[in-house]
Write a protein that holds these residues in place. Structure first.
Motif, PDB file in Angstrom:
ATOM      1  N   UNK A 183       2.078 -13.019  -7.056  1.00 53.10           N
ATOM      2  CA  UNK A 183       1.644 -12.050  -6.032  1.00 53.10           C
ATOM      3  C   UNK A 183       2.096 -12.474  -4.637  1.00 53.10           C
ATOM      4  N   UNK A 184       2.164 -13.773  -4.420  1.00 52.01           N
ATOM      5  CA  UNK A 184       2.529 -14.283  -3.092  1.00 52.01           C
ATOM      6  C   UNK A 184       3.973 -13.953  -2.732  1.00 52.01           C
ATOM      7  N   UNK A 228       5.288 -11.037  -3.090  1.00 51.53           N
ATOM      8  CA  UNK A 228       5.412  -9.641  -2.696  1.00 51.53           C
ATOM      9  C   UNK A 228       4.906  -9.405  -1.274  1.00 51.53           C
ATOM     10  N   UNK A 229       4.671  -8.138  -0.967  1.00 52.08           N
ATOM     11  CA  UNK A 229       4.229  -7.740   0.376  1.00 52.08           C
ATOM     12  C   UNK A 229       2.749  -7.344   0.317  1.00 52.08           C
ATOM     13  N   UNK A 230       2.083  -7.315   1.487  1.00 48.31           N
ATOM     14  CA  UNK A 230       0.689  -6.839   1.470  1.00 48.31           C
ATOM     15  C   UNK A 230       0.637  -5.363   1.116  1.00 48.31           C
ATOM     16  N   UNK A 252      -2.012  -2.108   1.257  1.00 48.92           N
ATOM     17  CA  UNK A 252      -3.281  -1.754   1.916  1.00 48.92           C
ATOM     18  C   UNK A 252      -4.393  -1.449   0.912  1.00 48.92           C
ATOM     19  N   UNK A 253      -4.029  -0.892  -0.221  1.00 48.38           N
ATOM     20  CA  UNK A 253      -5.061  -0.535  -1.208  1.00 48.38           C
ATOM     21  C   UNK A 253      -5.539  -1.737  -2.002  1.00 48.38           C
ATOM     22  N   UNK A 313      -4.721  -5.520  -4.378  1.00 45.28           N
ATOM     23  CA  UNK A 313      -3.824  -5.987  -5.439  1.00 45.28           C
ATOM     24  C   UNK A 313      -4.455  -5.950  -6.825  1.00 45.28           C
ATOM     25  N   UNK A 338       4.642   4.536  -2.371  1.00 48.26           N
ATOM     26  CA  UNK A 338       4.754   3.564  -1.273  1.00 48.26           C
ATOM     27  C   UNK A 338       5.854   2.534  -1.477  1.00 48.26           C
ATOM     28  N   UNK A 366     -11.610  -7.690  -4.045  1.00 49.98           N
ATOM     29  CA  UNK A 366     -11.063  -7.090  -2.836  1.00 49.98           C
ATOM     30  C   UNK A 366     -11.897  -5.885  -2.476  1.00 49.98           C
ATOM     31  N   UNK A 388      -6.802   3.448   6.028  1.00 56.93           N
ATOM     32  CA  UNK A 388      -6.526   2.809   7.315  1.00 56.93           C
ATOM     33  C   UNK A 388      -7.313   1.508   7.398  1.00 56.93           C
ATOM     34  N   UNK A 389      -6.656   0.497   7.909  1.00 57.61           N
ATOM     35  CA  UNK A 389      -7.260  -0.822   8.088  1.00 57.61           C
ATOM     36  C   UNK A 389      -7.122  -1.219   9.552  1.00 57.61           C
ATOM     37  N   UNK A 410       1.255 -11.643   8.860  1.00 56.97           N
ATOM     38  CA  UNK A 410       0.223 -10.819   8.223  1.00 56.97           C
ATOM     39  C   UNK A 410       0.811  -9.510   7.707  1.00 56.97           C
ATOM     40  N   UNK A 411       1.877  -9.067   8.349  1.00 57.24           N
ATOM     41  CA  UNK A 411       2.490  -7.792   7.965  1.00 57.24           C
ATOM     42  C   UNK A 411       3.400  -7.914   6.758  1.00 57.24           C
ATOM     43  N   UNK A 412       3.892  -9.131   6.507  1.00 55.84           N
ATOM     44  CA  UNK A 412       4.913  -9.284   5.475  1.00 55.84           C
ATOM     45  C   UNK A 412       4.448 -10.074   4.260  1.00 55.84           C
ATOM     46  N   UNK A 413       3.469 -10.910   4.418  1.00 61.34           N
ATOM     47  CA  UNK A 413       3.056 -11.738   3.286  1.00 61.34           C
ATOM     48  C   UNK A 413       1.931 -11.079   2.503  1.00 61.34           C
ATOM     49  N   UNK A 414       2.001 -11.246   1.195  1.00 60.00           N
ATOM     50  CA  UNK A 414       1.084 -10.519   0.303  1.00 60.00           C
ATOM     51  C   UNK A 414      -0.374 -10.791   0.617  1.00 60.00           C
ATOM     52  N   UNK A 419      -3.830  -9.356   4.208  1.00 63.69           N
ATOM     53  CA  UNK A 419      -5.162  -8.763   4.387  1.00 63.69           C
ATOM     54  C   UNK A 419      -6.252  -9.813   4.147  1.00 63.69           C
ATOM     55  N   UNK A 420      -6.040 -10.637   3.135  1.00 62.66           N
ATOM     56  CA  UNK A 420      -7.037 -11.694   2.865  1.00 62.66           C
ATOM     57  C   UNK A 420      -7.168 -12.625   4.063  1.00 62.66           C
ATOM     58  N   UNK A 470      -3.012  -1.049   9.751  1.00 62.27           N
ATOM     59  CA  UNK A 470      -2.220  -0.611   8.590  1.00 62.27           C
ATOM     60  C   UNK A 470      -2.757   0.756   8.144  1.00 62.27           C
ATOM     61  N   UNK A 471      -1.871   1.613   7.711  1.00 61.93           N
ATOM     62  CA  UNK A 471      -2.323   2.903   7.180  1.00 61.93           C
ATOM     63  C   UNK A 471      -1.369   3.355   6.098  1.00 61.93           C
ATOM     64  N   UNK A 472      -1.924   4.068   5.138  1.00 64.55           N
ATOM     65  CA  UNK A 472      -1.052   4.675   4.127  1.00 64.55           C
ATOM     66  C   UNK A 472      -1.383   6.163   4.033  1.00 64.55           C
ATOM     67  N   UNK A 477       3.758   4.545   4.551  1.00 61.66           N
ATOM     68  CA  UNK A 477       2.892   3.480   5.089  1.00 61.66           C
ATOM     69  C   UNK A 477       3.370   3.123   6.486  1.00 61.66           C
TER      70      UNK A 477
END
Lengths: 322, 713
Positions: A207-208, A210-212, A214-215, A217, A260, B91, B528-529, B540-544, B547-548, B580-582, B649
């Protein structure tokens, strides 16, 4: 002899002859049935207008005859209530008419009974929305008491349960985690997937890469409909197709396209769709069946009542009286 | 037969009216845009006349009557609902719902012809079709995650009990005019049917109050009906509660207002149904919302947790967020603490308009005129703007904090529908408004020209009646076409409540409400976050795990960000805002992400709106703080959009260039969709006519995050 003498009385002959003539007249010239309808042209035009306003289009011939039939039935029920003199013996009608008379300022110096009499003379009971509704409702209640709805049987419940089985089915549920790649990461995605495969990475490590998202993982016990809300229809179609190919497969699936981007899925669990069981939904089925039975009973009772009237100007409304 | 006679009478009346006005001037009476209603002379005159009328009615006193004693007796119902079968939440996910739904138990819902029970309402939310009183079905294209039936506590269930002739209550004299009113044969939707219906119901409230007061109607009998309906509403909520899949709440609406019809409505939502009050506290217990909060505090001390959600502040005539208490005294700490303890969130958008802000309050926010409903609720009198909108309240809250007081207006945002048919209405293309038989057609909704009796004849009759004290804005003429006037055309197909929660359960969702990790949308299920923190960086924008980490090192929407705690010798740093928003996969793509900032300094309060992310990778213009036009278009003739523009997004890490460590401020995020057709345009297209010219043809749907407050000390 003496008996015949006793019968040889003119007054007796008169009575017998009278009865015979009366019966003959009743047989040959029966009392005409009350007539309901036809609706005036203006009233039919109003029905058309109401439909047009509600739907923005003209009613078809078939629809129009349906509206006319319903209106005639309402008139018949009202007429029936008047024939049975419900309006003379109902406290609600009584109070309503007195209230109307007071509103019209006819109440000065008169008792309620006098006001009621006068309201009837003025035929106010024919021109009051609440009175009409009340009288029609009373007739309907009377009809339902006379022709009660048939209680649904266990067989009926079984039949409707069988016929609605597909509709009432519990959907499949998916539990998974995913590695997300945005739409601009399609080329990177393939090398990441290869790395996951080559190094046999578990989902936490994968998982690490990939990208964040919003909904989130991790998605637990999600129905296709729930997944569609978060990922879009394309994603669900791809997932369903993958599961149809290999129904027992758990583990890595994908990548699946979504609204997305792309998702490389680690499927933890899959619960196939299953039929609902009768005890789970019996109450809901009973409510539906009772409702339909009541409607049907009333329709049939009204159809029976129509035979006591001459209905003019419309096809009879006998839909569904089985 | 009598219907026809009524219609003949009305035709005669209308014809007479037409003759009477034949010589009068025929000038058009177009409304300005709703957002400009406060400059419309007709409306200003109508408002003045209404104010005089309201004053007279206040003297009469039936609207402010206290006829029930406050009580906090409890129903001990015990735990409800099965345990979740899977318990591994890691989550927070976005769950969507509606916390403002009326059914047949609301006296006005019943008057609108609504037959849907709380059970039907929950069935609708789960995806089943239910009937609109006007005869067609309503169905969601996808179920909602949570739902709360919030019928009016005032006379809960009374209209339904009066009309149902099988109830004991229907046998008293008060009930007789309502008998069988919603029987199938009485559900006509024509103008005359509707007039008859509203005439019948117009006396319901005053008649009930005055008859209870003078003893004609038994107080305990009325309370018996209310308690029975309340219990049934709770039962429905419990029956449909399906932990993990679908959540319901026991809830009701406290429907108070000031004597000048300043709306003070609140929905009261209970955490669970283990212990609940025996009856809801309504305006018939007290008109003063402070008494509601006291009742909630008293219940809380008995283990009953609840929160109240104000709504339609836009129609409050400046009363919802005023800076004095009910008695007219300046707000103090006790007031502020009690209010924010009981009202942590507000409903920022719903069918009767959006209450975020108004163009006259936020002149630099070009998106401020979104779905403005300018009237006081259930009237056509204009609502005072100041004191009626949420952003202004947030600003005033900062000012109170600066004075050393607790901030009573530090709330989070949700949206909901306020439907009165049991069915949420938040999709533009399917919108049938909230009024049942009164809004079942496009003509009634005011989106297409009226015809027949509601058309020219109705317009002319209305003009005549206006000269004798009638309401001049019920019918308006624009370019020769007559339309329904008043508030109905200004209604919006909005809104939705969203909560970031671990799981779809009462416990988890209610916790989200309490910590204000909630947001509002105008209908689409956007996500929306918003996070804020001092250690935030671009990763924070690129790493999985972005959000955590944002959760771990910052605060999320609804929270407070404290000042940076610098180590000795270290300089203070600016916080970062992760937004962030989708997009909703069933709606339009996103156009941009914005941050709305409010702050207070020695000169007073200030606000600013900046774009922070643009669709298509475009850059924000640093001079204007706006995204370039992304070329999004709507074809009004068929409501199609060019979906290739816009983003699925959007995200950004934004830093406030004007941030001052010693300055209190709030920040909330707004996600804006590409334009789409407004519901009124969809109606017009279906009818084959041009969209009504004084209403916006398109709108930009949006989501509002709850604010993060920066607390400088």
């Amino acid at each position: 002899m003496s008996r015949l003498t006793r019968l040889n009385k003119p007054w007796l002959h008169f009575i017998v002859l009278g009865v015979v003539l009366y019966l003959l007249q009743s047989a040959l010239f029966p009392e005409p049935k009350p007539t309901v309808g036809p609706l005036s042209e203006a009233r039919i035009a109003t029905l058309k207008e109401q439909w047009r306003v509600s739907t923005g289009r003209e009613p078809t011939e078939e629809q129009l005859s349906g509206f006319i039939a319903v209106e005639l039935d309402r008139d018949m029920l009202m007429q029936h209530a008047l024939d049975l003199e419900f309006h003379l013996h109902d406290s609600i009608v009584y109070e309503r008419l007195i209230r109307n008379m007071k509103f019209l300022q006819f109440a000065q110096g008169r008792s309620d009974a006098e006001l009621f009499e006068q309201a009837l003379e003025m035929r106010l009971h024919l021109d009051d929305e609440v009175v009409k509704r009340r009288l029609i409702q009373m007739v309907e209640q009377r009809l339902l008491a006379k022709y009660p709805p048939v209680e649904p049987t266990a067989k009926d419940i079984d039949a409707v349960f069988e016929s609605r089985k597909t509709e009432l089915q519990h959907p499949p549920r998916y539990s998974f985690e995913h590695v997300f790649f945005g739409t601009d990461q399609a080329s990177r995605m393939l090398s990441v997937i290869a790395k996951i495969s080559d190094e046999n990475l578990d989902i936490q490590a994968a998982r690490k890469l990939g990208a964040p998202f919003i909904q989130g993982h991790r998605f637990l016990r999600q129905t296709p409909e729930q997944l569609a809300r978060n990922f879009g229809r394309h994603f669900v179609e791809a997932l369903v197709e993958a599961m149809e190919r290999e129904p027992t497969k758990l583990g890595w699936l994908g990548p699946m396209p979504s609204a997305y981007g792309f998702h490389y899925i680690w499927l933890e669990d899959f619960e196939p769709a299953r039929d609902a069981e009768l005890p789970e939904i019996k109450q809901q089925l009973l409510i539906d069946l009772n409702y339909r039975a009541k409607k049907r009973a009333l329709r049939c009772a009204i159809a029976t009542l129509r035979s006591e009237y001459v209905m003019q100007g419309g096809a009879s409304n006998e839909q569904g009286c089985q | 037969m009598n219907r026809f006679a009524n219609q003949q009478q009305s035709v005669a009346l209308s014809a007479l009216a037409l003759l009477l006005t034949a010589c009068s001037d025929g000038s058009n009476q177009a409304l300005s845009l709703p957002s400009e209603a406060h400059e419309n002379e007709t409306l200003i005159a109508q408002t003045a006349a209404a104010d005089i009328r309201f004053e007279q009615q206040a003297i009469n006193g039936t609207r402010s009557a206290q006829i029930f004693e406050t009580e906090t007796d409890l129903l001990e119902l015990g735990a409800s609902g099965a345990e979740l079968s899977v318990k591994a939440p890691v989550e927070r996910k976005a769950f969507f719902g509606d916390l403002h739904v009326h059914t047949t138990y609301s006296f006005d819902g019943y008057a609108f012809g609504t037959l849907a029970t709380p059970y039907d309402a929950y069935r609708f939310a789960k995806g089943e079709a239910i009937a609109n009183p006007a005869g067609f079905n309503m169905q969601l294209s996808r179920p909602l995650d949570f739902y709360a039936v919030t019928d009016h506590g005032m006379f809960l269930g009374l209209a339904e009990a009066a009309a149902d002739t099988s109830t004991e209550f229907s046998k008293n004299a008060f009930s007789e005019p309502y008998h069988g009113l919603n029987a199938p044969e009485n559900m006509g939707a024509s103008s005359l049917d509707v007039l008859n219906r509203m005439r019948t119901f117009s006396s319901f409230m005053p008649a009930a109050v005055s008859q209870i007061r003078n003893g004609e109607l038994d107080r305990d009998e009325v309370l018996g009906v209310v308690r029975s309906a309340w219990l049934d509403s709770i039962n429905a909520a419990d029956e449909f509660y399906d932990p993990g899949t679908f959540t319901t709440f026991a809830a009701y609406e406290y429907t108070s207002s000031t004597d000048d019809r300043g709306n003070l409505h609140r929905n009261v939502v209970f955490q669970d149904t283990n212990k609940l009050p025996r009856e809801p506290f309504s305006r018939l217990h007290s008109q003063n919302p402070e008494d509601l909060w006291q009742w909630m505090d008293d219940l809380r001390s008995k283990g009953v947790e609840s929160l109240a959600i104000p709504h339609n502040s836009n129609g409050s005539n400046g009363q919802m967020f005023k800076l004095v208490d009910w008695a007219g005294d300046p707000l103090d700490d006790d007031y502020a603490q009690q209010r924010i303890r009981n009202e942590p969130i507000v409903e920022i958008t719903q069918i009767k308009g959006t209450s975020e802000t108004h163009p006259m309050l936020s002149s630099k926010d070009e998106l401020a005129s979104f779905e403005i409903m300018p009237y006081r609720v259930a009237t056509t009198a204009l609502s005072q703007i100041e004191g009626s909108y949420v952003r202004e309240a947030l600003l005033n809250g900062l000012a109170l904090e600066r004075q050393g007081m607790t901030n009573p207006y530090q709330f989070g945002f949700i949206g909901s529908s306020d439907t009165h048919t049991g069915a949420s209405q938040n999709v533009e293309s399917k919108f049938v408004s909230k009024l049942g038989l009164l809004s079942g057609t496009a003509e009634q909704r005011g989106s297409v020209p009226a015809s027949g009796l509601a058309g020219e004849l109705g317009y002319q009759a209305n003009r005549v009646l206006a000269k004798f004290g009638g309401n001049p804005v019920l019918r308006v003429k624009i370019n020769g076409n007559v339309y329904t006037g008043g508030a109905t055309p200004t209604f919006g197909a909005s809104g939705v409540a969203a909560a970031w929660a671990e799981e779809n359960t009462r416990e988890s969702l209610y916790s989200a409400f309490r910590r204000k990790e909630v947001y509002a949308t105008s209908g689409p299920r956007m996500q929306i976050r918003l996070f804020a923190g001092f250690g935030f960086d671009e990763s924070l924008l690129t790493q999985a795990d972005g959000i955590e980490r944002a959760y771990a090192t910052g605060v999320t929407m609804g929270g407070n960000l404290g000042p940076y705690e610098a180590t000795e010798g270290e300089q203070s740093i600016q916080p970062g805002f992760l937004v962030m928003a989708s997009a909703d996969t069933q709606s339009a793509p996103l156009q941009r992400l914005q941050i709305v900032k409010g702050w207070v300094d020695a000169d007073g309060t200030h606000e600013e709106v900046v774009d922070v992310a643009c669709a298509g990778g475009a850059a924000v213009n640093p001079k204007t703080s706006r995204c370039p036009d992304n070329g999004a278009k709507v074809d009004i003739s068929d409501c199609s959009i060019n979906e290739e523009t816009g983003a699925a997004q959007l995200s950004a890490l934004w830093r406030d260039p004007e941030f001052k460590a010693d300055q209190r401020a709030f920040y909330y995020a707004r996600a804006i969709e590409n334009p789409t057709c407004r519901w009124s345009t969809w109606d017009a297209n279906r009818a084959g006519v041009a969209p009504r010219p004084d209403l916006p043809a398109t709108i930009q749907e949006r989501a509002w995050s709850s604010p993060i407050h920066y607390v400088s000390e």
